[in-house]
Design a protein around this motif. Structure first.
Motif, PDB file in Angstrom:
ATOM      1  N   MET A   1       0.610  -0.761   0.037  1.00  0.00           N
ATOM      2  CA  MET A   1      -0.070  -0.251  -0.283  1.00  0.00           C
ATOM      3  C   MET A   1       0.604   1.101  -0.255  1.00  0.00           C
ATOM      4  N   THR A   2       0.071   1.996  -0.675  1.00  0.00           N
ATOM      5  CA  THR A   2       1.537   3.134  -0.877  1.00  0.00           C
ATOM      6  C   THR A   2       0.655   4.448  -0.354  1.00  0.00           C
ATOM      7  N   ASN A   3       1.658   5.705   0.133  1.00  0.00           N
ATOM      8  CA  ASN A   3       1.076   6.938   1.088  1.00  0.00           C
ATOM      9  C   ASN A   3      -0.808   7.061   0.321  1.00  0.00           C
ATOM     10  N   LYS A   4      -0.419   7.496  -0.833  1.00  0.00           N
ATOM     11  CA  LYS A   4      -1.506   7.799  -1.471  1.00  0.00           C
ATOM     12  C   LYS A   4      -2.658   6.586  -1.111  1.00  0.00           C
ATOM     13  N   ASN A   5      -2.747   5.983  -1.201  1.00  0.00           N
ATOM     14  CA  ASN A   5      -3.987   4.577  -0.522  1.00  0.00           C
ATOM     15  C   ASN A   5      -4.360   4.860   1.310  1.00  0.00           C
ATOM     16  N   ARG A   6      -3.133   5.418   1.350  1.00  0.00           N
ATOM     17  CA  ARG A   6      -3.641   5.191   3.234  1.00  0.00           C
ATOM     18  C   ARG A   6      -4.664   5.894   3.938  1.00  0.00           C
ATOM     19  N   ARG A   7      -5.759   5.681   4.844  1.00  0.00           N
ATOM     20  CA  ARG A   7      -6.814   6.196   4.748  1.00  0.00           C
ATOM     21  C   ARG A   7      -6.573   6.394   6.594  1.00  0.00           C
TER      22      ARG A   7
ATOM     23  N   ASP B   1     -10.436  26.983  13.133  1.00  0.00           N
ATOM     24  CA  ASP B   1      -9.384  27.302  13.782  1.00  0.00           C
ATOM     25  C   ASP B   1      -8.204  26.313  14.037  1.00  0.00           C
ATOM     26  N   VAL B   2      -7.532  26.394  12.804  1.00  0.00           N
ATOM     27  CA  VAL B   2      -6.608  25.141  12.062  1.00  0.00           C
ATOM     28  C   VAL B   2      -5.389  25.284  13.177  1.00  0.00           C
ATOM     29  N   ILE B   3      -5.098  24.842  14.500  1.00  0.00           N
ATOM     30  CA  ILE B   3      -3.355  25.004  14.114  1.00  0.00           C
ATOM     31  C   ILE B   3      -2.180  24.316  13.482  1.00  0.00           C
ATOM     32  N   GLY B   4      -2.460  23.703  12.580  1.00  0.00           N
ATOM     33  CA  GLY B   4      -1.325  23.083  11.358  1.00  0.00           C
ATOM     34  C   GLY B   4      -2.515  22.509  10.692  1.00  0.00           C
ATOM     35  N   ILE B   5      -1.037  22.105   9.916  1.00  0.00           N
ATOM     36  CA  ILE B   5      -2.019  21.002   8.218  1.00  0.00           C
ATOM     37  C   ILE B   5      -1.214  19.654   8.634  1.00  0.00           C
ATOM     38  N   PHE B   6      -1.579  18.281   8.715  1.00  0.00           N
ATOM     39  CA  PHE B   6      -0.414  17.704   8.490  1.00  0.00           C
ATOM     40  C   PHE B   6      -0.618  16.964   6.700  1.00  0.00           C
ATOM     41  N   LYS B   7       0.720  16.655   6.920  1.00  0.00           N
ATOM     42  CA  LYS B   7       0.517  16.326   5.315  1.00  0.00           C
ATOM     43  C   LYS B   7       1.992  14.811   5.100  1.00  0.00           C
ATOM     44  N   PRO B   8       1.475  14.254   5.390  1.00  0.00           N
ATOM     45  CA  PRO B   8       2.287  12.144   5.521  1.00  0.00           C
ATOM     46  C   PRO B   8       3.418  12.623   4.091  1.00  0.00           C
ATOM     47  N   GLU B   9       4.561  12.913   4.139  1.00  0.00           N
ATOM     48  CA  GLU B   9       5.834  12.206   2.945  1.00  0.00           C
ATOM     49  C   GLU B   9       5.466  11.056   3.079  1.00  0.00           C
TER      50      GLU B   9
END
Length: 68
Positions: free
Chosen positions: A1-7, A60-68
């Motif tokens: 499973m690649t990162n793009k398919n992670r839920r 009210d967003v503290i940060g945006i999580f973008k996994p690599e």
């Protein structure tokens, strides 16, 4: 499973349909970002470009999580 398919679940998110909290999962499928409620099967889809351009002025967003 690649990162793009992670839920992953979105902490604190409320389903716009059934109003259940912590039931929304986010995943990518065919270059589309998809949200799905595991409680009522509500679904929402956005293209990558629209997601990147969306404004979050009223959140009210503290940060945006973008996994690599």
């Amino acid at each position: 499973m690649t990162n793009k398919n992670r839920r992953r679940f979105i902490a604190g998110a409320t389903c716009p349909n059934c109003k259940a909290m912590d039931t929304i999962m986010l995943y990518f499928e065919n270059n589309m970002e998809k949200l799905k409620c595991v409680e009522c099967d509500y679904q929402e889809t956005q293209a990558d470009e629209k997601v990147q351009a969306s404004s979050r002025e009223n959140e009210d967003v503290i940060g945006i999580f973008k996994p690599e």
